[in-house]
Design an enzyme around this catalytic site. Sequence first.
Site, PDB file in Angstrom:
ATOM      1  N   CYS A  44       2.735  10.877  10.269  1.00 32.54           N
ATOM      2  CA  CYS A  44       1.912   9.740   9.875  1.00 32.54           C
ATOM      3  C   CYS A  44       2.208   9.279   8.455  1.00 32.54           C
ATOM      4  O   CYS A  44       2.313   8.090   8.184  1.00 32.54           O
ATOM      5  CB  CYS A  44       0.430  10.097   9.995  1.00 32.54           C
ATOM      6  SG  CYS A  44      -0.682   8.863   9.281  1.00 32.54           S
ATOM      7  N   PHE A  45       2.326  10.219   7.524  1.00 32.45           N
ATOM      8  CA  PHE A  45       2.446   9.843   6.119  1.00 32.45           C
ATOM      9  C   PHE A  45       3.889   9.526   5.715  1.00 32.45           C
ATOM     10  O   PHE A  45       4.199   9.417   4.544  1.00 32.45           O
ATOM     11  CB  PHE A  45       1.831  10.924   5.220  1.00 32.45           C
ATOM     12  CG  PHE A  45       0.333  10.841   5.206  1.00 32.45           C
ATOM     13  CD1 PHE A  45      -0.340  10.039   4.297  1.00 32.45           C
ATOM     14  CD2 PHE A  45      -0.415  11.530   6.141  1.00 32.45           C
ATOM     15  CE1 PHE A  45      -1.717   9.929   4.307  1.00 32.45           C
ATOM     16  CE2 PHE A  45      -1.797  11.426   6.164  1.00 32.45           C
ATOM     17  CZ  PHE A  45      -2.451  10.623   5.236  1.00 32.45           C
TER      18      PHE A  45
END
Length: 277
Positions: free
Chosen positions: A149-150
């Site tokens: 996600c990051f």
Amino acid sequence: MKATWYFINSGPCSPSYNMALDEALLDFHSEGKIPPVIRFYEWNPATLSIGYFQRAERDIDLNAVKEQGLGFVRRPTGGRAVLHDSELTYSIIVSEEYPNMPVTVTEAYRVLSEGLLLGFQNLGLNAYFSIPDSEEKLSDLKKPKSAVCFDAPSWYELVVEGKKVAGSAQTRQKGVILQHGAILLDLDEEKLLSVFKFQSSEAKEKMRLTLPEKAVAINRLTDRRITIPQCIEAFKKGFEDSLEIELVPYELTEEQKNYVKHLEENKYKTDEWNFRK
């Protein structure tokens, strides 16, 4: 007069309970039993959550998850995998028909995330919304390079010094928006990388080198240690100010608690849900 929304601070909970409660609140709101809700929570144990559309076996090193005693759960929302460790997680449950709520997902995302923006500013951080400003960044949104996600900010996610500080995801069901996301206090890059599968050791090393340039935790941006209670205060006020609402603490009824437990046992604890293809 400000609109009244419910406020729930759940504290540390199991992964299955966290997802069950978010879905239950969506159901209660869709049935008109409760007003819109903002909820804060944490994870016990630290947990890897994957997006609704992700394939666990393809993207995740499930042995590493098990060996490290991490929780594992599939979210009802889209997006990529998130390691929930040292963070405050928020969720917003509100009708699609709420006054002045934009119809489009992206613009609704901006409106709901305004509270995060003010929350970071309340903590003294110079946060701003990410807006993909090149063909390459737009391409990354459409075809993410990794399951992490990051790895890159999406439209209107929160950025400080060019690095992502909060990751969020959204779903719409039964006329209700559920948006939830992670506000990073600290980030253990090695632990994060350890739970993902990579095509090669070179790809993993590249991610190791680039991740600190793309994502950052609150406590790396300030000289003082920021705590969960400080975050709760800052972001609660941020949501109240941005949405022009009053947040009133709420406790679930016994009937509602039983509904959450049923959802947890029959969905979010099951292999059928978490490991479905």
